[in-house]
Design a protein around this motif. Sequence first.
Motif, PDB file in Angstrom:
ATOM      1  N   ASP A 107       0.802  -1.144   0.120  1.00 62.19           N
ATOM      2  CA  ASP A 107      -0.079  -0.103  -0.023  1.00 62.19           C
ATOM      3  C   ASP A 107       0.698   1.020  -0.032  1.00 62.19           C
ATOM      4  O   ASP A 107       1.763   1.419   0.630  1.00 62.19           O
ATOM      5  CB  ASP A 107      -0.871   0.188   1.005  1.00 62.19           C
ATOM      6  CG  ASP A 107      -1.797  -1.045   1.142  1.00 62.19           C
ATOM      7  OD1 ASP A 107      -2.104  -1.621   0.266  1.00 62.19           O
ATOM      8  OD2 ASP A 107      -2.703  -1.348   2.415  1.00 62.19           O
ATOM      9  N   PRO A 112      -4.419   2.180  -1.898  1.00 59.42           N
ATOM     10  CA  PRO A 112      -4.135   0.925  -1.576  1.00 59.42           C
ATOM     11  C   PRO A 112      -3.451   0.174  -2.672  1.00 59.42           C
ATOM     12  O   PRO A 112      -3.654   0.614  -3.870  1.00 59.42           O
ATOM     13  CB  PRO A 112      -5.535   0.394  -1.337  1.00 59.42           C
ATOM     14  CG  PRO A 112      -6.419   1.141  -1.857  1.00 59.42           C
ATOM     15  CD  PRO A 112      -5.755   2.452  -2.069  1.00 59.42           C
ATOM     16  N   SER A 113      -2.719  -0.753  -2.449  1.00 57.05           N
ATOM     17  CA  SER A 113      -2.193  -1.875  -3.425  1.00 57.05           C
ATOM     18  C   SER A 113      -3.309  -2.529  -4.168  1.00 57.05           C
ATOM     19  O   SER A 113      -4.416  -2.698  -3.600  1.00 57.05           O
ATOM     20  CB  SER A 113      -1.309  -2.528  -2.810  1.00 57.05           C
ATOM     21  OG  SER A 113      -1.684  -3.578  -2.113  1.00 57.05           O
ATOM     22  N   THR A 116      -4.527  -5.265  -1.738  1.00 56.63           N
ATOM     23  CA  THR A 116      -5.440  -4.840  -0.532  1.00 56.63           C
ATOM     24  C   THR A 116      -6.781  -4.603  -1.358  1.00 56.63           C
ATOM     25  O   THR A 116      -7.472  -4.859  -0.631  1.00 56.63           O
ATOM     26  CB  THR A 116      -4.733  -3.595  -0.074  1.00 56.63           C
ATOM     27  OG1 THR A 116      -3.779  -4.220   0.874  1.00 56.63           O
ATOM     28  CG2 THR A 116      -5.793  -2.952   0.774  1.00 56.63           C
ATOM     29  N   ARG A 146      -6.797  -6.610   4.084  1.00 52.50           N
ATOM     30  CA  ARG A 146      -5.559  -6.116   3.679  1.00 52.50           C
ATOM     31  C   ARG A 146      -4.602  -7.288   3.118  1.00 52.50           C
ATOM     32  O   ARG A 146      -4.687  -8.187   3.321  1.00 52.50           O
ATOM     33  CB  ARG A 146      -4.829  -5.219   4.776  1.00 52.50           C
ATOM     34  CG  ARG A 146      -5.792  -4.226   5.212  1.00 52.50           C
ATOM     35  CD  ARG A 146      -5.031  -3.399   6.379  1.00 52.50           C
ATOM     36  NE  ARG A 146      -5.602  -2.098   7.054  1.00 52.50           N
ATOM     37  CZ  ARG A 146      -5.560  -1.017   6.595  1.00 52.50           C
ATOM     38  NH1 ARG A 146      -4.601  -0.837   5.555  1.00 52.50           N
ATOM     39  NH2 ARG A 146      -5.992   0.106   7.092  1.00 52.50           N
ATOM     40  N   ASN A 172       1.383  -3.495   5.299  1.00 56.67           N
ATOM     41  CA  ASN A 172      -0.034  -2.966   5.067  1.00 56.67           C
ATOM     42  C   ASN A 172      -1.061  -2.707   6.252  1.00 56.67           C
ATOM     43  O   ASN A 172      -2.142  -2.387   6.118  1.00 56.67           O
ATOM     44  CB  ASN A 172      -0.671  -4.035   3.806  1.00 56.67           C
ATOM     45  CG  ASN A 172      -0.026  -3.742   2.727  1.00 56.67           C
ATOM     46  OD1 ASN A 172       0.530  -2.766   2.420  1.00 56.67           O
ATOM     47  ND2 ASN A 172       0.052  -5.083   1.788  1.00 56.67           N
TER      48      ASN A 172
END
Length: 299
Positions: A107, A112-113, A116, A146, A172
């Motif tokens: 993230d 957020p990634s 996630t 997450r 994260n």
Amino acid sequence: MRASGVIRRYGAALRALLVLTAVLGIGYPLVIWLVAQLPGLHARAEGSLVADAAGRPVASALIGQAFTDTEGLPLPQYLQSRPSVAGRGYDALASGASNLGPENVVDQPTAPSLLTQICTRSVAVAVAEGLGPGAGARPFCTAEGRGAVLAVYGSRDRGGVIAHPVRVVSVNEPCGLGATFITSYRGVPVECARPGESYAAGQIVPIRGSAAAHPRVPADAVTASGSGLDPDISPAYADLQADRIARARGLSVDQVRAVIRNHQSGRLFGFLGEPRVNVVAVNLELDDRHPVAGCCSGG
């Protein structure tokens, strides 16, 4: 060069321009337009429009749309489309993907990634469909939704692998959220992520966890399509939503599944692509045959 030669060359160029303009600028578009008027092709040429019970065009069978309220929350009486990152969601003027790949697992402060995002969506779908605790679990995800990713520090061997960790951070999971998803990694306590601290120097290690290899929430329920305008979802995701739609409309689950089957298509030519369900078509039939008092379609 003689003047007569120059005139001949310009004359040839002018004739070529006129001929190509007539063929490509007028003839070819006219032929394509005439072909588009043929029975069976005209509706597609007009955009594959879908009409409601009153005959009014309300959508295209080729472009998905969101079925949400004014706050962007999913309307429970409708079959929900897959996620979209086209504009604010299903914006035909902003078709596109996030361009995030499978290695996007950490993230960032502003976003957020991809991992996630998938984990969060999976938990949200499980809650919305009333699947019960843990039903939204996926590999490499924490129970809270997450990405389960560690940054591992220590000396590296010749292959770049850290053999003896000295520090481990759950990148994260910011501090203040409670305990990390695992307490230790290879004998080293796992720390929470401190705001503003960079963990780029650590070795990024995703943790698979104990989730099933085939999650209950299908992949198309948590991933956006490349165009962001996909009109279809998988039969598995459609079936997952049948109970919720039945409760919202006061129907039996079998009635909802019958409508879904009416708009399910198989693989193209029997082997290309995957079976699919057209979301807009299902919702239009639900409103036509089983309307909900006082509600209107989302979008």
